[in-house]
Design a protein around this motif. Structure first.
Motif, PDB file in Angstrom:
ATOM      1  N   SER A 288       0.852  -1.188   0.000  1.00  0.00           N
ATOM      2  CA  SER A 288       0.000   0.000   0.000  1.00  0.00           C
ATOM      3  C   SER A 288       0.879   1.226   0.000  1.00  0.00           C
ATOM      4  N   VAL A 289       0.949   1.897  -1.128  1.00  0.00           N
ATOM      5  CA  VAL A 289       1.756   3.109  -1.262  1.00  0.00           C
ATOM      6  C   VAL A 289       0.877   4.210  -1.813  1.00  0.00           C
ATOM      7  N   PRO A 290       1.094   5.462  -1.390  1.00  0.00           N
ATOM      8  CA  PRO A 290       0.294   6.564  -1.927  1.00  0.00           C
ATOM      9  C   PRO A 290       0.536   6.724  -3.411  1.00  0.00           C
ATOM     10  N   ARG A 291      -0.512   6.885  -4.139  1.00  0.00           N
ATOM     11  CA  ARG A 291      -0.410   7.029  -5.583  1.00  0.00           C
ATOM     12  C   ARG A 291      -0.740   8.449  -6.001  1.00  0.00           C
ATOM     13  N   LYS A 292       0.149   9.070  -6.754  1.00  0.00           N
ATOM     14  CA  LYS A 292      -0.078  10.431  -7.216  1.00  0.00           C
ATOM     15  C   LYS A 292      -0.886  10.412  -8.511  1.00  0.00           C
ATOM     16  N   ARG A 293      -1.750  11.366  -8.647  1.00  0.00           N
ATOM     17  CA  ARG A 293      -2.537  11.456  -9.868  1.00  0.00           C
ATOM     18  C   ARG A 293      -1.676  11.957 -11.018  1.00  0.00           C
ATOM     19  N   SER A 294      -1.924  11.414 -12.148  1.00  0.00           N
ATOM     20  CA  SER A 294      -1.184  11.832 -13.333  1.00  0.00           C
ATOM     21  C   SER A 294      -2.162  12.382 -14.358  1.00  0.00           C
ATOM     22  N   LYS A 295      -1.907  13.593 -14.790  1.00  0.00           N
ATOM     23  CA  LYS A 295      -2.799  14.216 -15.764  1.00  0.00           C
ATOM     24  C   LYS A 295      -2.630  13.600 -17.150  1.00  0.00           C
ATOM     25  N   SER A 296      -1.399  13.176 -17.477  1.00  0.00           N
ATOM     26  CA  SER A 296      -1.125  12.716 -18.829  1.00  0.00           C
ATOM     27  C   SER A 296      -1.388  11.234 -19.009  1.00  0.00           C
ATOM     28  N   ALA A 297      -1.406  10.454 -17.930  1.00  0.00           N
ATOM     29  CA  ALA A 297      -1.549   9.010 -18.066  1.00  0.00           C
ATOM     30  C   ALA A 297      -2.643   8.499 -17.146  1.00  0.00           C
ATOM     31  N   GLN A 298      -3.463   7.594 -17.685  1.00  0.00           N
ATOM     32  CA  GLN A 298      -4.533   6.992 -16.923  1.00  0.00           C
ATOM     33  C   GLN A 298      -4.203   5.543 -16.579  1.00  0.00           C
ATOM     34  N   PHE A 299      -2.967   5.129 -16.832  1.00  0.00           N
ATOM     35  CA  PHE A 299      -2.559   3.750 -16.608  1.00  0.00           C
ATOM     36  C   PHE A 299      -2.494   3.436 -15.110  1.00  0.00           C
ATOM     37  N   THR A 300      -3.019   2.266 -14.732  1.00  0.00           N
ATOM     38  CA  THR A 300      -2.941   1.789 -13.361  1.00  0.00           C
ATOM     39  C   THR A 300      -2.330   0.402 -13.363  1.00  0.00           C
ATOM     40  N   ASN A 301      -1.271   0.212 -12.606  1.00  0.00           N
ATOM     41  CA  ASN A 301      -0.590  -1.070 -12.536  1.00  0.00           C
ATOM     42  C   ASN A 301      -1.353  -2.006 -11.605  1.00  0.00           C
ATOM     43  N   ALA A 302      -2.010  -3.016 -12.184  1.00  0.00           N
ATOM     44  CA  ALA A 302      -2.798  -3.957 -11.384  1.00  0.00           C
ATOM     45  C   ALA A 302      -1.916  -4.822 -10.505  1.00  0.00           C
ATOM     46  N   PHE A 303      -0.612  -4.912 -10.845  1.00  0.00           N
ATOM     47  CA  PHE A 303       0.305  -5.776 -10.099  1.00  0.00           C
ATOM     48  C   PHE A 303       1.141  -5.004  -9.079  1.00  0.00           C
ATOM     49  N   SER A 304       0.739  -3.784  -8.769  1.00  0.00           N
ATOM     50  CA  SER A 304       1.515  -2.963  -7.836  1.00  0.00           C
ATOM     51  C   SER A 304       1.684  -3.670  -6.495  1.00  0.00           C
ATOM     52  N   GLY A 305       2.940  -3.822  -6.062  1.00  0.00           N
ATOM     53  CA  GLY A 305       3.222  -4.482  -4.790  1.00  0.00           C
ATOM     54  C   GLY A 305       3.149  -5.988  -4.837  1.00  0.00           C
ATOM     55  N   LEU A 306       2.952  -6.566  -6.038  1.00  0.00           N
ATOM     56  CA  LEU A 306       2.828  -8.019  -6.174  1.00  0.00           C
ATOM     57  C   LEU A 306       4.023  -8.666  -6.869  1.00  0.00           C
ATOM     58  N   VAL A 307       4.610  -7.963  -7.838  1.00  0.00           N
ATOM     59  CA  VAL A 307       5.624  -8.565  -8.697  1.00  0.00           C
ATOM     60  C   VAL A 307       7.019  -8.242  -8.175  1.00  0.00           C
ATOM     61  N   TYR A 308       7.858  -9.290  -8.034  1.00  0.00           N
ATOM     62  CA  TYR A 308       9.218  -9.140  -7.526  1.00  0.00           C
ATOM     63  C   TYR A 308      10.214  -9.800  -8.472  1.00  0.00           C
ATOM     64  N   CYS A 309      11.418  -9.272  -8.461  1.00  0.00           N
ATOM     65  CA  CYS A 309      12.500  -9.872  -9.239  1.00  0.00           C
ATOM     66  C   CYS A 309      12.883 -11.194  -8.589  1.00  0.00           C
ATOM     67  N   GLY A 310      12.878 -12.268  -9.365  1.00  0.00           N
ATOM     68  CA  GLY A 310      13.207 -13.569  -8.814  1.00  0.00           C
ATOM     69  C   GLY A 310      14.668 -13.707  -8.440  1.00  0.00           C
ATOM     70  N   ASP A 311      15.523 -12.831  -8.982  1.00  0.00           N
ATOM     71  CA  ASP A 311      16.964 -12.939  -8.737  1.00  0.00           C
ATOM     72  C   ASP A 311      17.401 -12.122  -7.519  1.00  0.00           C
ATOM     73  N   CYS A 312      17.028 -10.838  -7.455  1.00  0.00           N
ATOM     74  CA  CYS A 312      17.472  -9.997  -6.336  1.00  0.00           C
ATOM     75  C   CYS A 312      16.365  -9.747  -5.323  1.00  0.00           C
TER      76      CYS A 312
END
Length: 522
Positions: A288-312
């Motif tokens: 859960s991280v604060p999300r700033k509004r973006s005027k130019s982009a409406q994209f929302t990452n559905a995987f926010s806080g879910l996806v991790y690098c398997g190596d590091c």
């Protein structure tokens, strides 16, 4: 007259003693008393004091031409400012100044030792400040809580003000905040939900407990905000740890606050009962991280806080254009620190959406019994919190209420039998009746908060149905749904396909919350 906490509360230094001495001195010398100015509870290191300001206003209005204090330290302990008032300001305004015990009279020329006395007074304040800081640091290192108010979710132990106890009224709200945050709900959404439920903010709840009602303040309150939620989510006190010494004052004469580096904070673990587990605290912090509004982009990452690098094992973030087909998930370690941290590997965002959707589509073929079993497993994560603690707190309040009622009845008997004097009876009765009001308010608040926390919680069966509907409509499941079914996703460095050298193989592991297979590869 002035008295600070550092000066002590003995009779020799009390405001009443100073008043008696100064009135007697004025009477003996035939001085007409225009007014009294008493700053009770204010340090002499500052001149930002209400009574002192009122005195200056009366001097400016030419209502006062003589100021008398017990000694120079009652005027103040800042030798620079005290010297300015005694040597410059008072003479310029035609005001005579007398410090009785120090034998100082501005009308006499033999006052050469006064500046040195002001320095000694400041040295006393400086020494007192050092002793207080040292004592407070010792307490913090022992894990004793030194704050004025207990953190939201806790209350001070009546038997030990430096120890924290769980507050059954607000602890459920704190747990709900962490559980929602662990599922990926942003702070702004959580704050909006709490406002809709009319749950009191930490500040308004504190005033409610202390019965301090300021209509102007209440009218101007903004309610819950994302910053309040973030502050709660980042506070380790809810895991049972005592974290103090985060700030310090610039000096004993300045109110300016400086932040202390995190590595220098004073941390003592397991000093009180935890409201949330350490695992839940960490999950909430990273998901859960604060999300700033973006005027130019409406994209929302559905995987926010879910996806991790398997190596590091660092989180993977999105990069690219505003359209999903241009988006990629990249290792944040490589993105920030280059090859010193990890390798340059990424995955197409749309491709991951397809993989996850295909994996989750297995739920569509579940039987009704299997769907209920999955829902039951989800309930363990979303609704597995008992209310035994709240019940014990309510029973304790009711027990105390009955005790007070019996005490009041006995008090009336003692009054009739003249065992208790009338004045003592009135004081005791007022005290017990006040406590009854507080208990009644706490019981009402507990009912209100407990009822509101339980509202609008989505049933696990509804959650499964919602997921199935979104998959049938060929939609990427919403972030909150993904967080309820998936614990994390790991993406590893690509490698060449031994059979087809022009192709790359990327390993993706999906870790589920429920008893689906522990890992999947694509």
């Amino acid at each position: 007259m002035r008295l600070s906490k550092d000066d002590g509360t003995g009779e020799s230094a009390s405001i009443n003693t100073q008043r008696s001495m100064l009135r007697s001195y004025a009477d003996r010398n035939g001085f007409f008393i225009y007014g009294e100015y008493a700053d009770d509870g204010y340090s002499g290191t500052t001149y930002d004091r209400p009574a002192w300001k009122r005195l200056l206003a009366d001097i400016e209005a030419e209502k006062v031409n003589l100021v008398i204090t017990r000694d120079l330290s009652r005027l103040g302990r800042d030798y620079i400012l005290t010297g300015q008032y005694t040597e410059i300001y008072f003479p310029a305004k035609g005001v005579r100044y007398i410090a009785v015990n120090d034998g100082y009279d501005s009308n006499n020329r033999g006052n050469d030792l006064a500046p040195f006395q002001n320095i000694v007074n400041e040295m006393y304040a400086r020494d007192t400040s050092k002793k207080i800081r040292s004592a407070l640091r010792t307490k913090m290192e022992d894990g004793a809580y030194i704050g004025n108010y207990a953190p939201y979710g806790y209350r001070k132990d009546p038997g030990d003000k430096n120890h924290l106890l769980i507050d059954p009224l607000t602890a459920p709200v704190v747990r709900d905040i962490f559980e929602r945050a662990s599922r990926g709900e942003p702070p702004l959404k959580i704050a909006k939900l709490l406002n809709e439920r009319c749950i009191k903010t930490p500040a308004s709840y504190r005033r409610f407990k202390r019965q301090e009602v300021d209509l102007e303040t209440i009218g101007g309150e903004k309610g819950w905000t994302s910053s309040i939620i973030c502050k709660i989510l980042s506070n380790r006190v809810y895991t049972g740890d005592m974290v103090q010494g985060k700030t310090t004052k610039l000096s004993f004469k300045s109110q300016m606050t400086l932040r202390i580096p995190k590595e220098e904070w004073i941390v003592v673990e397991n000093k009180h009962n935890a409201i949330v587990s350490r695992d839940l605290f960490e999950q909430a912090g990273r998901r859960s991280v604060p999300r700033k509004r973006s005027k130019s982009a409406q994209f929302t990452n559905a995987f926010s806080g879910l996806v991790y690098c398997g190596d590091c094992k660092r989180v993977m973030t999105t990069t690219g254009g505003s359209h999903t087909e241009d988006r990629k998930l990249v290792c944040s370690g490589y993105k920030q620190f280059g090859r010193a941290a990890c390798t340059n590997h990424y995955m197409n965002y749309d491709l991951l959406c397809q993989i996850v959707s295909q994996e989750l589509e297995t739920f569509i073929s579940l039987s009704e019994e299997e769907r209920k079993e999955v829902a039951g497993q989800l309930e363990f994560y979303g609704r597995n919190r008992g209310n035994s603690e709240e019940k014990r707190a309510a029973a304790s309040l009711k027990k105390r209420e009955r005790q007070i009622e019996r005490i009041i009845g006995k008090l009336y008997e003692d009054r009739v039998n003249k065992v208790v004097e009338e004045e003592r009876f009135c004081k005791l009765l007022t005290s017990y009746e006040q406590e009854l009001k507080v208990i009644g308010a706490e019981v009402d608040a507990m009912k209100e908060i407990t009822a509101s926390v339980g509202k609008n919680v989505e049933e696990p069966v509804d959650t499964v149905d919602r997921l199935i509907n979104e998959l049938k409509e060929k939609k990427v499941p919403a972030s909150d749904l993904l967080h309820q079914f998936i614990d994390r996703i790991e993406i590893f460095q690509s490698r060449k396909d031994p059979d087809q050298k022009d192709n790359q193989i990327i390993t993706v592991r999906i870790f589920y919350r429920s008893k689906s297979p522990d890992s999947k590869k694509a």
